[in-house]
Design a protein around this motif. Structure first.
Motif, PDB file in Angstrom:
ATOM      1  N   ALA A   1      18.415 -25.763  21.678  1.00 18.92           N
ATOM      2  CA  ALA A   1      18.161 -24.910  20.513  1.00 18.92           C
ATOM      3  C   ALA A   1      16.693 -24.855  20.125  1.00 18.92           C
ATOM      4  CB  ALA A   1      18.979 -25.410  19.325  1.00 18.92           C
ATOM      5  N   GLY A   2      15.833 -25.544  20.864  1.00 19.45           N
ATOM      6  CA  GLY A   2      14.416 -25.540  20.526  1.00 19.45           C
ATOM      7  C   GLY A   2      14.124 -26.145  19.167  1.00 19.45           C
ATOM      8  N   GLY A   3      14.976 -27.074  18.733  1.00 14.97           N
ATOM      9  CA  GLY A   3      14.755 -27.729  17.445  1.00 14.97           C
ATOM     10  C   GLY A   3      14.980 -26.830  16.248  1.00 14.97           C
ATOM     11  N   TRP A   4      15.619 -25.667  16.480  1.00 14.12           N
ATOM     12  CA  TRP A   4      15.935 -24.704  15.407  1.00 14.12           C
ATOM     13  C   TRP A   4      14.702 -24.292  14.608  1.00 14.12           C
ATOM     14  CZ3 TRP A   4      18.286 -29.647  15.345  1.00 14.12           C
ATOM     15  CH2 TRP A   4      19.455 -29.717  16.115  1.00 14.12           C
ATOM     16  N   GLY A   5      13.550 -24.335  15.263  1.00 14.19           N
ATOM     17  CA  GLY A   5      12.316 -23.976  14.572  1.00 14.19           C
ATOM     18  C   GLY A   5      11.896 -24.974  13.516  1.00 14.19           C
ATOM     19  N   GLY A   6      12.556 -26.120  13.488  1.00 15.45           N
ATOM     20  CA  GLY A   6      12.219 -27.169  12.527  1.00 15.45           C
ATOM     21  C   GLY A   6      13.173 -27.263  11.356  1.00 15.45           C
ATOM     22  N   ASN A   7      13.978 -26.211  11.121  1.00 17.02           N
ATOM     23  CA  ASN A   7      14.910 -26.224   9.997  1.00 17.02           C
ATOM     24  C   ASN A   7      16.195 -25.508  10.385  1.00 17.02           C
ATOM     25  OD1 ASN A   7      13.262 -27.325   7.542  1.00 17.02           O
ATOM     26  ND2 ASN A   7      11.910 -25.850   8.534  1.00 17.02           N
ATOM     27  N   HIS A   8      17.299 -26.243  10.425  1.00 16.23           N
ATOM     28  CA  HIS A   8      18.597 -25.688  10.790  1.00 16.23           C
ATOM     29  C   HIS A   8      19.139 -24.843   9.651  1.00 16.23           C
ATOM     30  CE1 HIS A   8      22.720 -25.474  12.248  1.00 16.23           C
ATOM     31  NE2 HIS A   8      22.329 -26.029  13.392  1.00 16.23           N
TER      32      HIS A   8
ATOM     33  N   HIS B   1      18.206 -41.656  21.775  1.00 16.48           N
ATOM     34  CA  HIS B   1      17.734 -43.008  22.086  1.00 16.48           C
ATOM     35  C   HIS B   1      16.291 -43.213  21.637  1.00 16.48           C
ATOM     36  CE1 HIS B   1      21.350 -44.000  24.283  1.00 16.48           C
ATOM     37  NE2 HIS B   1      21.231 -42.895  25.013  1.00 16.48           N
ATOM     38  N   ALA B   2      15.513 -42.132  21.639  1.00 19.84           N
ATOM     39  CA  ALA B   2      14.107 -42.214  21.229  1.00 19.84           C
ATOM     40  C   ALA B   2      13.701 -40.885  20.602  1.00 19.84           C
ATOM     41  CB  ALA B   2      13.208 -42.526  22.429  1.00 19.84           C
ATOM     42  N   VAL B   3      12.800 -40.932  19.645  1.00 23.72           N
ATOM     43  CA  VAL B   3      12.327 -39.715  18.974  1.00 23.72           C
ATOM     44  C   VAL B   3      11.510 -38.898  19.966  1.00 23.72           C
ATOM     45  CG1 VAL B   3      10.926 -38.824  17.084  1.00 23.72           C
ATOM     46  CG2 VAL B   3      12.301 -40.885  16.748  1.00 23.72           C
ATOM     47  N   PRO B   4      11.795 -37.602  20.112  1.00 26.10           N
ATOM     48  CA  PRO B   4      11.049 -36.774  21.062  1.00 26.10           C
ATOM     49  C   PRO B   4       9.565 -36.686  20.710  1.00 26.10           C
ATOM     50  CG  PRO B   4      13.033 -35.651  20.290  1.00 26.10           C
ATOM     51  CD  PRO B   4      12.870 -36.852  19.432  1.00 26.10           C
ATOM     52  N   ALA B   5       8.736 -36.521  21.732  1.00 31.63           N
ATOM     53  CA  ALA B   5       7.298 -36.360  21.509  1.00 31.63           C
ATOM     54  C   ALA B   5       7.040 -35.138  20.632  1.00 31.63           C
ATOM     55  CB  ALA B   5       6.580 -36.201  22.851  1.00 31.63           C
ATOM     56  N   GLY B   6       6.118 -35.286  19.697  1.00 31.55           N
ATOM     57  CA  GLY B   6       5.774 -34.188  18.806  1.00 31.55           C
ATOM     58  C   GLY B   6       6.647 -34.066  17.581  1.00 31.55           C
ATOM     59  N   TRP B   7       7.622 -34.942  17.454  1.00 34.51           N
ATOM     60  CA  TRP B   7       8.533 -34.958  16.305  1.00 34.51           C
ATOM     61  C   TRP B   7       8.482 -36.344  15.670  1.00 34.51           C
ATOM     62  CZ3 TRP B   7      11.379 -30.666  14.749  1.00 34.51           C
ATOM     63  CH2 TRP B   7      11.388 -29.581  15.638  1.00 34.51           C
TER      64      TRP B   7
ATOM     65  N   PRO C   1       5.741 -31.828  10.232  1.00 38.21           N
ATOM     66  CA  PRO C   1       5.598 -31.498   8.803  1.00 38.21           C
ATOM     67  C   PRO C   1       6.468 -30.293   8.443  1.00 38.21           C
ATOM     68  CG  PRO C   1       3.453 -31.802   9.854  1.00 38.21           C
ATOM     69  CD  PRO C   1       4.463 -31.782  10.956  1.00 38.21           C
ATOM     70  N   ASP C   2       6.994 -30.287   7.243  1.00 37.02           N
ATOM     71  CA  ASP C   2       7.806 -29.194   6.719  1.00 37.02           C
ATOM     72  C   ASP C   2       9.086 -28.965   7.523  1.00 37.02           C
ATOM     73  OD1 ASP C   2       5.823 -28.634   4.749  1.00 37.02           O
ATOM     74  OD2 ASP C   2       4.685 -27.517   6.245  1.00 37.02           O
ATOM     75  N   SER C   3       9.523 -29.960   8.269  1.00 30.93           N
ATOM     76  CA  SER C   3      10.762 -29.869   9.032  1.00 30.93           C
ATOM     77  C   SER C   3      11.837 -30.718   8.373  1.00 30.93           C
ATOM     78  CB  SER C   3      10.547 -30.344  10.471  1.00 30.93           C
ATOM     79  OG  SER C   3      11.783 -30.470  11.152  1.00 30.93           O
ATOM     80  N   SER C   4      13.090 -30.242   8.435  1.00 33.93           N
ATOM     81  CA  SER C   4      14.219 -31.017   7.912  1.00 33.93           C
ATOM     82  C   SER C   4      15.064 -31.599   9.050  1.00 33.93           C
ATOM     83  CB  SER C   4      15.088 -30.147   7.000  1.00 33.93           C
ATOM     84  OG  SER C   4      15.575 -29.011   7.703  1.00 33.93           O
ATOM     85  N   VAL C   5      14.444 -31.729  10.237  1.00 36.41           N
ATOM     86  CA  VAL C   5      15.111 -32.344  11.386  1.00 36.41           C
ATOM     87  C   VAL C   5      14.750 -33.827  11.421  1.00 36.41           C
ATOM     88  CG1 VAL C   5      15.395 -32.349  13.890  1.00 36.41           C
ATOM     89  CG2 VAL C   5      15.057 -30.187  12.680  1.00 36.41           C
ATOM     90  N   HIS C   6      15.782 -34.664  11.458  1.00 31.68           N
ATOM     91  CA  HIS C   6      15.602 -36.110  11.461  1.00 31.68           C
ATOM     92  C   HIS C   6      16.224 -36.690  12.733  1.00 31.68           C
ATOM     93  CE1 HIS C   6      14.680 -35.653   7.167  1.00 31.68           C
ATOM     94  NE2 HIS C   6      15.713 -34.822   7.145  1.00 31.68           N
ATOM     95  N   PHE C   7      15.734 -37.838  13.163  1.00 35.07           N
ATOM     96  CA  PHE C   7      16.192 -38.452  14.408  1.00 35.07           C
ATOM     97  C   PHE C   7      16.772 -39.834  14.119  1.00 35.07           C
ATOM     98  CE2 PHE C   7      12.994 -35.340  15.271  1.00 35.07           C
ATOM     99  CZ  PHE C   7      13.566 -34.601  16.285  1.00 35.07           C
TER     100      PHE C   7
ATOM    101  N   ARG D   1      20.669 -33.259  23.510  1.00 34.43           N
ATOM    102  CA  ARG D   1      20.801 -32.126  24.426  1.00 34.43           C
ATOM    103  C   ARG D   1      20.884 -30.803  23.665  1.00 34.43           C
ATOM    104  NH1 ARG D   1      25.485 -32.075  29.024  1.00 34.43           N
ATOM    105  NH2 ARG D   1      25.104 -30.044  29.971  1.00 34.43           N
ATOM    106  N   THR D   2      21.717 -30.760  22.628  1.00 35.56           N
ATOM    107  CA  THR D   2      21.838 -29.542  21.829  1.00 35.56           C
ATOM    108  C   THR D   2      20.539 -29.241  21.109  1.00 35.56           C
ATOM    109  OG1 THR D   2      24.198 -29.958  21.529  1.00 35.56           O
ATOM    110  CG2 THR D   2      23.161 -28.422  20.002  1.00 35.56           C
ATOM    111  N   PHE D   3      19.879 -30.263  20.596  1.00 38.98           N
ATOM    112  CA  PHE D   3      18.576 -30.100  19.951  1.00 38.98           C
ATOM    113  C   PHE D   3      17.575 -29.445  20.899  1.00 38.98           C
ATOM    114  CE2 PHE D   3      14.342 -32.095  19.843  1.00 38.98           C
ATOM    115  CZ  PHE D   3      13.874 -31.660  18.617  1.00 38.98           C
TER     116      PHE D   3
END
Length: 204
Positions: A77-84, A94-100, A103-109, A72-74
């Motif tokens: 926050a719009g995924g923090w642009g890919g890097n928090h 429960h499941a990795v969101p579509a589109g994630w 590349p070049d992102s430090s967001v992990h699921f 929900r927070t993710f």
């Protein structure tokens, strides 16, 4: 081992968001002063804090090497642009969101539970602390005995309804140590060590 620190802004009556998921009132302190502070990450923000709040914020965030949060927070926050701004981000879901992942992102699921999420975040933090966002994720950490500190930015507002931080805890009563207290403008910053459950058979 890296400490796990819950970090949330909350109204005086215990809400972290209003009934429409709005958080403006509990984050008013981010614009209550004259000290300009710019976050890092792919989607940086600029805050204007009171001197006391700026000192608290800098000290706290300098301790962090990774962040753990919920889906929900993710999303909010719009995924923090890919890097928090606080380092690698681990999203409990429960499941990795579509589109994630991207590349070049430090967001992990993490889909295999809170213990795995905390372990992965600790490993990525490089010896620094893990900051935990999100009411449900904080509750899961508390109930699993995985939380070392509870940092509450207590906003000077009463919301009356909305999303509560401490609803539905199962491992209670939970003992907290004496807080460190910093008074800001429109907010009181509280840092409580988590000592553990007082319930027979509880965690810690």
């Amino acid at each position: 081992m890296s400490r796990v620190i819950a970090i949330m802004s909350m109204s005086l009556d215990g809400y972290v968001a209003d009934p429409d998921d709005g958080v403006a009132e509990v984050f008013d302190w981010y614009t209550a002063g004259d000290v300009e502070l710019r976050t890092g990450g792919s989607d940086p923000m600029t805050f204007r804090l009171s001197p006391a709040s700026a000192e608290h914020f800098r000290a706290l965030t300098s301790e962090l090497g990774a962040v753990l949060t919920g889906r929900r927070t993710f999303e909010v926050a719009g995924g923090w642009g890919g890097n928090h701004a606080w380092g690698p981000a681990f999203v409990l879901c429960h499941a990795v969101p579509a589109g994630w992942p991207r590349p070049d992102s430090s967001v992990h699921f993490v889909t295999d539970g809170i213990e795995s999420a905390v372990a992965q975040a600790r490993a990525a933090a490089g010896g620094k602390a893990v900051g935990v966002h999100g009411a449900d994720t904080i509750r899961q950490c508390l109930d699993a005995g995985l939380l070392d500190e509870l940092t509450i930015d207590l906003a000077a507002v009463l919301l009356g309804a909305g999303v509560r931080l401490f609803d539905d805890l199962s491992d209670v009563p939970a003992r907290l140590g004496n807080p460190a207290v910093i008074a800001g403008d429109g907010v009181t910053h509280l840092r409580y060590p988590v000592l553990g459950s007082t319930r027979p058979g509880g965690t810690r």
